[in-house]
Design an enzyme around this catalytic site. Structure first.
Site, short mmCIF file in Angstrom:
data_model
loop_
_atom_site.label_atom_id
_atom_site.label_comp_id
_atom_site.label_asym_id
_atom_site.label_seq_id
_atom_site.Cartn_x
_atom_site.Cartn_y
_atom_site.Cartn_z
N ASP A 179 50.62 51.83 50.18
CA ASP A 179 50.49 50.61 49.40
C ASP A 179 49.02 50.24 49.57
O ASP A 179 48.63 49.75 50.63
CB ASP A 179 51.39 49.51 49.94
CG ASP A 179 51.32 48.27 49.06
OD1 ASP A 179 50.21 47.89 48.66
OD2 ASP A 179 52.37 47.67 48.77
N HIS A 180 48.21 50.50 48.56
CA HIS A 180 46.76 50.39 48.79
C HIS A 180 46.32 48.97 49.13
O HIS A 180 45.27 48.77 49.72
CB HIS A 180 45.95 51.00 47.63
CG HIS A 180 45.86 50.13 46.42
ND1 HIS A 180 46.91 49.99 45.54
CD2 HIS A 180 44.87 49.36 45.93
CE1 HIS A 180 46.54 49.16 44.57
NE2 HIS A 180 45.31 48.76 44.78
N LYS A 184 43.33 46.93 52.19
CA LYS A 184 42.25 46.01 51.84
C LYS A 184 41.85 45.16 53.05
O LYS A 184 42.71 44.66 53.78
CB LYS A 184 42.67 45.10 50.68
CG LYS A 184 42.85 45.90 49.38
CD LYS A 184 43.08 44.99 48.20
CE LYS A 184 43.51 45.82 46.99
NZ LYS A 184 42.64 45.77 45.86
N ASP A 237 55.76 46.95 39.30
CA ASP A 237 54.41 47.50 39.52
C ASP A 237 53.65 46.74 40.61
O ASP A 237 52.88 47.34 41.35
CB ASP A 237 53.65 47.42 38.18
CG ASP A 237 52.30 48.11 38.24
OD1 ASP A 237 52.24 49.25 38.74
OD2 ASP A 237 51.29 47.52 37.79
N HIS A 242 53.09 45.40 46.42
CA HIS A 242 51.92 44.68 46.95
C HIS A 242 52.27 43.25 47.36
O HIS A 242 51.95 42.81 48.47
CB HIS A 242 50.80 44.64 45.91
CG HIS A 242 50.47 45.99 45.32
ND1 HIS A 242 50.45 47.13 46.09
CD2 HIS A 242 50.13 46.38 44.07
CE1 HIS A 242 50.11 48.16 45.30
NE2 HIS A 242 49.93 47.74 44.08
N LYS A 338 48.61 40.84 33.88
CA LYS A 338 47.49 41.50 33.20
C LYS A 338 46.93 40.55 32.15
O LYS A 338 47.63 39.64 31.69
CB LYS A 338 47.97 42.79 32.53
CG LYS A 338 48.64 43.76 33.53
CD LYS A 338 48.04 45.13 33.46
CE LYS A 338 48.66 46.09 34.44
NZ LYS A 338 47.79 46.52 35.53
C1 BG6 Z 1 48.36 49.24 41.09
C2 BG6 Z 1 49.09 48.96 39.81
O1 BG6 Z 1 49.27 49.47 42.12
O2 BG6 Z 1 47.52 48.15 41.43
C3 BG6 Z 1 48.11 48.63 38.69
O3 BG6 Z 1 49.87 50.07 39.44
C4 BG6 Z 1 47.14 47.54 39.11
O4 BG6 Z 1 48.80 48.24 37.51
C5 BG6 Z 1 46.53 47.87 40.46
O5 BG6 Z 1 46.15 47.43 38.12
C6 BG6 Z 1 45.69 46.71 40.98
O6 BG6 Z 1 45.01 47.11 42.13
P1 BG6 Z 1 43.63 46.47 42.53
O7 BG6 Z 1 43.28 47.09 43.83
O8 BG6 Z 1 42.66 46.79 41.43
O9 BG6 Z 1 43.87 44.99 42.60
#
Ligand code: BG6
Length: 492
Positions: A179-180, A184, A237, A242, A338
């Site tokens: 989970d990126h 952060k 998503d 997140h 979005k």
């Molecule tokens: C991703 C989603 O996990 O996170 C995308 O699939 C989204 O739709 C993105 O744009 C947002 O990540 P960040 O790091 O740019 O806030």
């Protein structure tokens, strides 16, 4: 015993967008810093036919902006190997195994293997199974770890089926679900701020906190990802993963120690006490939106690849309630979407106002006391601010809100490792702190599934917000109903 600096990474989806945009640059940073160096090799796979040379060209191109020393760049690329692979063809796995064994010897990798799956989710389970049955996993003293990208299922049932498939080959402590957001800087800082400061942790509960707000706003629309996004929507998503992860970090109890097993245990406990809504409550406490056109920008339903009658939500706002001693009665409000006003992520912790405002007598002229608000700026700015009430410098005794702000300068932000660099490094170290464990994922799905269930049977009134706004009016009404408002409003 082999060390974390020795490892073979086998990457499924090696020519994909994530690999070239994020993974190779992240690995290059680790290489530059010496976290991986001579005892490192990567086998890239995908269906495409490529030679090692062509693959290395692709890798070199993806890191070209970060190369300061040409030789270092080409040395790094020389550790990359390529094998065209059809994941459904069992015979292909023995080619992978032979190559892995050969590189293990060549680079003295000690049997450490990381299998990184970044491809269409329907293959996740198959690949994990066949890696084991075809003996691609190493059998020596080294480690075998599996890294898996999102989406982890599309509801609880499919996530469970996937997890069962992975568990046939890997133990939970060998699985790293990416989970990126957990990579952060400021998301990791939530724990430092909470558990490193008496002034926050002592007040971190329903007696002193009125509500918590989490906003993940994006300025861009669906761009080229309609194929994926239209089947997913903002709830799956962004919220299921997140946002639920951020919520659990904010809501959890203090872990016994700052280590992955203890932290995960507390996050799971927090998520388990999140109230799963019944149909009526899901409908009242969640708002969905889809962007319209504002003249200059297309509406969602006219984006390339989006069906003209799509009911997929591009915006979600919701109110979350916990049934536990710490949070009962203190709502967490969340929103993401979005085509909103700007691209930013922030958390606003709104404290209760003092029970008595002794300054509020009419002849005084003081404005009513403000709530103290701790804001954690996650992106693009990194930092904190806290609003406190103080005396102004007029001749009488009047109070005014003052903002105490710490924002990191551009240099420090630039030096901060990017999420994928941190997360890959954590995988090599075997540290699962910043990855989602299965019980966390499972509980997050159970919560989200209820909202989805209601939305799937009710026809939405889409489109309902314009690009450049902060979503549909109903998202403001959600808080207004509780006599509250979003701390971040447009035109601040
Ligand atoms: C991703 C989603 O996990 O996170 C995308 O699939 C989204 O739709 C993105 O744009 C947002 O990540 P960040 O790091 O740019 O806030």
């Amino acid at each position: 015993m082999p060390t974390e600096r020795q490892s073979l990474i086998m990457l499924f989806g090696a020519t994909g967008d994530l690999a070239t945009r994020k993974l190779y640059p992240a690995l290059f940073q680790l290489y530059k810093k010496g976290n991986i160096r001579s005892h490192f090799a990567l086998i890239g796979t995908s269906r495409q036919k490529l030679t090692d040379e062509k693959f290395r060209d692709l890798v070199s191109k993806s890191i070209e902006n970060d190369v300061t020393d040409k030789k270092q760049g080409s040395d790094f690329a020389s550790h990359f190997y390529y094998i065209a692979h059809d994941v459904t063809n069992l015979a292909h796995y023995s080619v992978l195994k032979d190559k892995a064994d050969e590189l293990d010897k060549k680079y003295k990798l000690g049997g450490n293997r990381v299998f990184y799956i970044s491809m269409a989710p329907n293959f996740f389970g198959t690949v994990a199974k066949d890696l084991k049955t075809q003996h691609v996993l190493s059998e020596g003293p080294g480690f075998n770890r599996l890294v898996i990208e999102k989406p982890f299922g599309r509801d609880y049932e499919s996530a469970k089926a996937l997890n069962d498939a992975l568990s046939a080959s890997f133990e939970e402590n060998q699985i790293f679900r990416i989970d990126h957001y957990l990579g952060k800087e400021m998301i990791q800082n939530i724990e430092a701020v909470r558990f490193g400061n008496t002034i926050f942790e002592a007040l971190w509960n329903n007696r002193y906190i009125d509500n918590i707000q989490i906003t993940l706003a994006e300025k861009l629309g669906v761009e080229e990802r309609a194929g994926y996004y239209d089947n997913s929507g903002a709830l799956r998503d962004m919220v299921q993963n997140h946002i639920m992860q951020i919520v659990s970090l904010l809501a959890m109890e203090q872990p016994v120690a700052f280590k992955d097993t203890d932290i995960r245990a507390e996050k799971v406990k927090a998520l388990r006490s999140l109230r799963v809504y019944n149909v009526a409550d899901a409908a009242t406490n969640f708002v969905r939106g889809q962007y319209a056109s504002n003249g200059a920008e297309k509406e969602y339903r006219r984006e390339d690849g989006v069906p003209a009658d799509s009911n997929t939500e591009t915006f979600v706002a919701g109110k979350l309630l916990f049934d536990n001693y710490r949070w009962s009665g203190t709502p967490f409000y969340i929103r993401t979407g979005k085509k909103l006003a700007d691209k930013f992520t922030r958390v606003d912790v709104v404290f209760k106002k003092p029970l008595v405002d002794i300054f509020a007598f009419p002849q005084n002229g003081s404005t009513p006391l403000n709530a103290n608000v701790l804001t954690i700026y996650v992106e693009p700015t990194q930092g904190f601010s806290i609003v406190v009430n103080a005396k102004n410098n007029a001749s009488g005794f009047q109070t005014e809100p003052v903002n105490l702000t710490y924002l990191e300068d551009a240099k420090r932000t630039k030096e901060t490792p990017q999420p994928y660099e941190r997360l890959i490094h954590d995988v090599l170290k075997g540290d699962g702190t910043n990855f989602a464990s299965w019980p966390e994922v499972a509980n997050a799905w159970k919560f989200v599934d209820q909202i989805r269930r209601v939305w799937d049977i009710q026809q939405p009134m889409f489109p309902n917000y314009i690009p450049g706004s902060m979503g549909p009016v109903a998202a403001d009404e959600l808080l207004a109903r509780d006599h509250r408002e979003w701390v971040y409003k447009l035109n601040q």
